[in-house]
Design an enzyme around this catalytic site. Sequence first.
Site, PDB file in Angstrom:
ATOM      1  N   ASN A  92     -10.670  -2.871  -6.049  1.00 50.20           N
ATOM      2  CA  ASN A  92      -9.887  -1.877  -6.801  1.00 50.20           C
ATOM      3  C   ASN A  92     -10.520  -1.463  -8.131  1.00 50.20           C
ATOM      4  O   ASN A  92     -10.125  -0.461  -8.730  1.00 50.20           O
ATOM      5  CB  ASN A  92      -8.454  -2.371  -7.046  1.00 50.20           C
ATOM      6  CG  ASN A  92      -7.581  -2.315  -5.810  1.00 50.20           C
ATOM      7  OD1 ASN A  92      -6.621  -3.075  -5.668  1.00 50.20           O
ATOM      8  ND2 ASN A  92      -7.879  -1.407  -4.885  1.00 50.20           N
TER       9      ASN A  92
ATOM     10  N   ASP B 196       0.834  -1.205   0.000  1.00 48.27           N
ATOM     11  CA  ASP B 196       0.000   0.000   0.000  1.00 48.27           C
ATOM     12  C   ASP B 196       0.870   1.256   0.000  1.00 48.27           C
ATOM     13  O   ASP B 196       1.983   1.239   0.525  1.00 48.27           O
ATOM     14  CB  ASP B 196      -0.909  -0.029   1.237  1.00 48.27           C
ATOM     15  CG  ASP B 196      -2.070   0.940   1.109  1.00 48.27           C
ATOM     16  OD1 ASP B 196      -2.290   1.484   0.000  1.00 48.27           O
ATOM     17  OD2 ASP B 196      -2.759   1.157   2.117  1.00 48.27           O
TER      18      ASP B 196
END
Length: 248
Positions: A74, A26
Amino acid sequence: MPSNSAHTAKVSGGGTGPRHVAIIMDGNGRWATQRGRPRLFGHHAGARRVREIVEACPKVGVEYLTIFAFSTENWKRTQVEVAGLMSLFRRYIFKEMQAFVKENVRVRFIGDRVRLDAKLIGLMDEAEAMTSHCTGTNLTIALNYGGRDEVARATRRLAEDVAAGKLKPEDVDEETLPKYLDTYVLPDPDLVIRTSGEARISNFLLWQSAYAEYEFIDTLWPDFKAEEFARLTSAYGARDRRYGAVRA
Ligand code: FPP
């Protein structure tokens, strides 16, 4: 007690490094924004980091590395970012395939392939086939992966087997269900690392991480270096993992 024999051996162990590390990579977007660049610039920098960490695995005794590249959530990102990521995955797999074979890295993919484009699926199949003989690091890339989605897909297949008379309902237990998961050939992760300061697991390896140790670190993924990876894997060795048991 754990039902996974790969773990059972470690209950009485201590001082051993993690055999399987899973990483939530991330912070690519923030890394790019800090530099006044588009988010995809961060994803490209993140992709370069993957190579360094894969190469570090044998040095720190990690046999399995599983990385979260694209989640089932996503797709909610902008069309530009999703298309850019898909193109990055295609190019990455195409470019790295030879290097993986040379470095004896066995590549696998987990996640639901149905929403991925045919060209990408073809490259994924090719990378898996080309590295199927490799006996070094096991690299698993999670693409269009979600833990709940994986359990739902597994349950559907399991239900189909029950309906077809191949499996009895009373035979469904903690040993049976994981055989239907995408990760059926992998041991459970021992250590899950998430970069960029967020303390969430974001639907990653939900079933498999029941006994994992977690490290949430502030470093943004494109800044995550082999030295930090080595530090985290060595810190893991000092932990006392009991899996619900009491140390004798
Ligand atoms: C999270 O950062 C990252 C992703 C959704 C993509 C992960 C992809 C890579 C590291 C690229 C390469 C991977 C492979 C296998 C080629 P974010 O965009 O959520 O960052 P932010 O939280 O700072 O916005």
